[in-house]
Design an enzyme around this catalytic site. Structure first.
Site, PDB file in Angstrom:
ATOM      1  N   ALA A  78     -44.405 -21.520 -81.974  1.00 50.14           N
ATOM      2  CA  ALA A  78     -44.886 -20.682 -83.084  1.00 50.14           C
ATOM      3  C   ALA A  78     -43.806 -19.757 -83.639  1.00 50.14           C
ATOM      4  CB  ALA A  78     -46.079 -19.866 -82.607  1.00 50.14           C
TER       5      ALA A  78
ATOM      6  N   HIS B  16     -49.649 -30.612 -80.692  1.00 47.67           N
ATOM      7  CA  HIS B  16     -50.978 -30.012 -80.834  1.00 47.67           C
ATOM      8  C   HIS B  16     -51.677 -30.434 -82.123  1.00 47.67           C
ATOM      9  CE1 HIS B  16     -49.366 -26.775 -77.882  1.00 47.67           C
ATOM     10  NE2 HIS B  16     -49.908 -27.784 -77.246  1.00 47.67           N
TER      11      HIS B  16
HETATM   12  P1  NAD Z   1     -46.107 -18.261 -78.494  1.00 51.00           P
HETATM   13  O1  NAD Z   1     -46.837 -17.400 -79.491  1.00 51.00           O
HETATM   14  O2  NAD Z   1     -46.594 -18.272 -77.096  1.00 51.00           O
HETATM   15  O3  NAD Z   1     -44.557 -17.824 -78.446  1.00 51.00           O
HETATM   16  C1  NAD Z   1     -43.793 -17.639 -79.596  1.00 51.00           C
HETATM   17  C2  NAD Z   1     -42.457 -17.045 -79.176  1.00 51.00           C
HETATM   18  O4  NAD Z   1     -41.637 -16.982 -80.339  1.00 51.00           O
HETATM   19  C3  NAD Z   1     -42.535 -15.645 -78.600  1.00 51.00           C
HETATM   20  O5  NAD Z   1     -41.923 -15.623 -77.322  1.00 51.00           O
HETATM   21  C4  NAD Z   1     -41.748 -14.767 -79.589  1.00 51.00           C
HETATM   22  O6  NAD Z   1     -40.946 -13.813 -78.968  1.00 51.00           O
HETATM   23  C5  NAD Z   1     -40.872 -15.792 -80.273  1.00 51.00           C
HETATM   24  N1  NAD Z   1     -40.497 -15.449 -81.647  1.00 51.00           N
HETATM   25  C6  NAD Z   1     -41.202 -14.778 -82.590  1.00 51.00           C
HETATM   26  N2  NAD Z   1     -40.523 -14.724 -83.747  1.00 51.00           N
HETATM   27  C7  NAD Z   1     -39.351 -15.395 -83.544  1.00 51.00           C
HETATM   28  C8  NAD Z   1     -38.238 -15.688 -84.357  1.00 51.00           C
HETATM   29  N3  NAD Z   1     -38.183 -15.295 -85.633  1.00 51.00           N
HETATM   30  N4  NAD Z   1     -37.220 -16.379 -83.800  1.00 51.00           N
HETATM   31  C9  NAD Z   1     -37.251 -16.787 -82.514  1.00 51.00           C
HETATM   32  N5  NAD Z   1     -38.283 -16.528 -81.696  1.00 51.00           N
HETATM   33  C10 NAD Z   1     -39.335 -15.850 -82.203  1.00 51.00           C
HETATM   34  O7  NAD Z   1     -46.059 -19.704 -79.133  1.00 51.00           O
HETATM   35  P2  NAD Z   1     -45.765 -21.126 -78.487  1.00 51.00           P
HETATM   36  O8  NAD Z   1     -44.768 -21.051 -77.418  1.00 51.00           O
HETATM   37  O9  NAD Z   1     -45.648 -22.084 -79.617  1.00 51.00           O
HETATM   38  O10 NAD Z   1     -47.110 -21.443 -77.763  1.00 51.00           O
HETATM   39  C11 NAD Z   1     -48.162 -21.723 -77.983  1.00 51.00           C
HETATM   40  C12 NAD Z   1     -49.194 -22.117 -79.010  1.00 51.00           C
HETATM   41  O11 NAD Z   1     -49.191 -21.512 -80.267  1.00 51.00           O
HETATM   42  C13 NAD Z   1     -49.195 -23.556 -79.252  1.00 51.00           C
HETATM   43  O12 NAD Z   1     -50.400 -23.996 -78.728  1.00 51.00           O
HETATM   44  C14 NAD Z   1     -49.167 -23.724 -80.783  1.00 51.00           C
HETATM   45  O13 NAD Z   1     -49.977 -24.805 -81.140  1.00 51.00           O
HETATM   46  C15 NAD Z   1     -49.707 -22.452 -81.250  1.00 51.00           C
HETATM   47  N6  NAD Z   1     -49.381 -21.889 -82.573  1.00 51.00           N
HETATM   48  C16 NAD Z   1     -48.902 -22.609 -83.623  1.00 51.00           C
HETATM   49  C17 NAD Z   1     -48.605 -21.981 -84.844  1.00 51.00           C
HETATM   50  C18 NAD Z   1     -48.052 -22.759 -86.015  1.00 51.00           C
HETATM   51  O14 NAD Z   1     -48.396 -23.913 -86.226  1.00 51.00           O
HETATM   52  N7  NAD Z   1     -47.159 -22.146 -86.792  1.00 51.00           N
HETATM   53  C19 NAD Z   1     -48.800 -20.613 -84.974  1.00 51.00           C
HETATM   54  C20 NAD Z   1     -49.300 -19.915 -83.883  1.00 51.00           C
HETATM   55  C21 NAD Z   1     -49.566 -20.558 -82.686  1.00 51.00           C
END
Ligand code: NAD
Length: 250
Positions: free
Chosen positions: A24, A120
């Site tokens: 994410a 996902h």
């Molecule tokens: P997570 O929210 O657990 O972790 C995201 C990580 O990204 C955090 O550790 C944070 O510190 C870091 N982060 C934030 N902004 C950043 C940046 N600009 N540059 C680098 N790092 C940055 O997300 P994850 O690990 O993807 O885990 C889980 C779940 O979230 C998945 O199941 C996924 O499907 C879902 N998800 C997807 C979306 C999307 O499609 N964009 C959005 C939210 C969540």
């Protein structure tokens, strides 16, 4: 910082099979909040209601209201950011073979990445639970004007997004493809993932165990930092273009 960016670029240059693993965090700079953390989506919307399969099947109206009010307007306006674009470029300037993503937003494809494994699923496709007829987000958004929850125009079956809800298993074929990439790669770069959601987070771990270089770009620390060859705690949109530029300069 410059040295570590140069070292990553140099190892990518000599690698034959580069795989990217994203979460994410890579889409945060496009305006899509991560789920966890202070500004995370789950602080506002309870995942047990909005992203749980049991709840969705019992009462899909919560999800579809959320889709109409939050998800759809957000996804309609977002664009790939510098990090997505840099990864698309890495296909031509480095041996990037595949992007494995936990994201459901489709921004890697919008940026031009040609091989994307969506662990996902995707919010961009919606299908009928009865006859499997597929609909686009736009089509379903229009249907929501008339009724919530929306029903299939072919058979009146219930519709669902092609995403993996909490309480569901990941598609085994897609997971197998992702683990094959982890086994076959010689460089894996994990970007914007907390690396705590399993089984997805086992993919970078396996790549490292099989002898690949492992690099992590994430604002916060992750449980894999101690085993990784390179860790950069900074924004993906700032660091990835620099890695690509370093590859081009070499
Ligand atoms: P997570 O929210 O657990 O972790 C995201 C990580 O990204 C955090 O550790 C944070 O510190 C870091 N982060 C934030 N902004 C950043 C940046 N600009 N540059 C680098 N790092 C940055 O997300 P994850 O690990 O993807 O885990 C889980 C779940 O979230 C998945 O199941 C996924 O499907 C879902 N998800 C997807 C979306 C999307 O499609 N964009 C959005 C939210 C969540």
């Amino acid at each position: 910082m410059r040295d570590i960016i140069k070292a990553i670029a140099s190892d990518i240059k000599t690698s034959k099979h580069v795989v990217i693993f994203t979460g994410a965090g890579i889409s945060v700079e496009s305006g899509i909040p991560a789920y966890r953390g202070e500004k995370g989506l789950w602080n506002k919307y309870d995942p047990n209601i909005y992203a749980n399969i049991t709840y969705f099947l019992q009462d899909p109206s919560y999800y579809w209201n959320f889709f109409r009010e939050v998800r759809y307007p957000m996804l309609k306006k977002v664009k790939p950011n510098k990090a997505h674009l840099a990864l698309a470029e890495l296909e031509t300037v480095g041996n990037l073979k595949t992007v494995i993503t936990q994201n459901i937003d489709g921004l890697h494809q919008d940026a031009g990445s040609s091989s994307v494994i969506e662990l996902h699923g995707t919010t961009r496709t919606i299908y009928c639970l009865n006859c499997s007829q597929e609909y686009s987000m736009d089509e379903v958004f229009s249907m929501l004007e008339a009724q919530i929850p929306p029903l299939c125009s072919e058979c009146k079956g219930k519709l669902r997004p092609a995403v993996v809800f909490f309480g569901e298993s990941l598609n085994s074929q897609i997971l197998r493809l992702a683990f094959e990439e982890a086994e076959n790669c010689d460089f894996l770069l994990a970007v914007g993932s907390s690396l705590v959601v399993h089984p997805a987070a086992d993919i970078p771990r396996m790549a490292k165990q099989r002898g690949a270089f492992l690099a992590i770009i994430n604002i916060e620390k992750t449980p894999l930092d101690t085993t990784a060859d390179y860790v950069i705690n900074d924004e993906a949109g700032k660091i990835l273009p620099q890695i690509v530029q370093s590859l081009k300069d070499d």
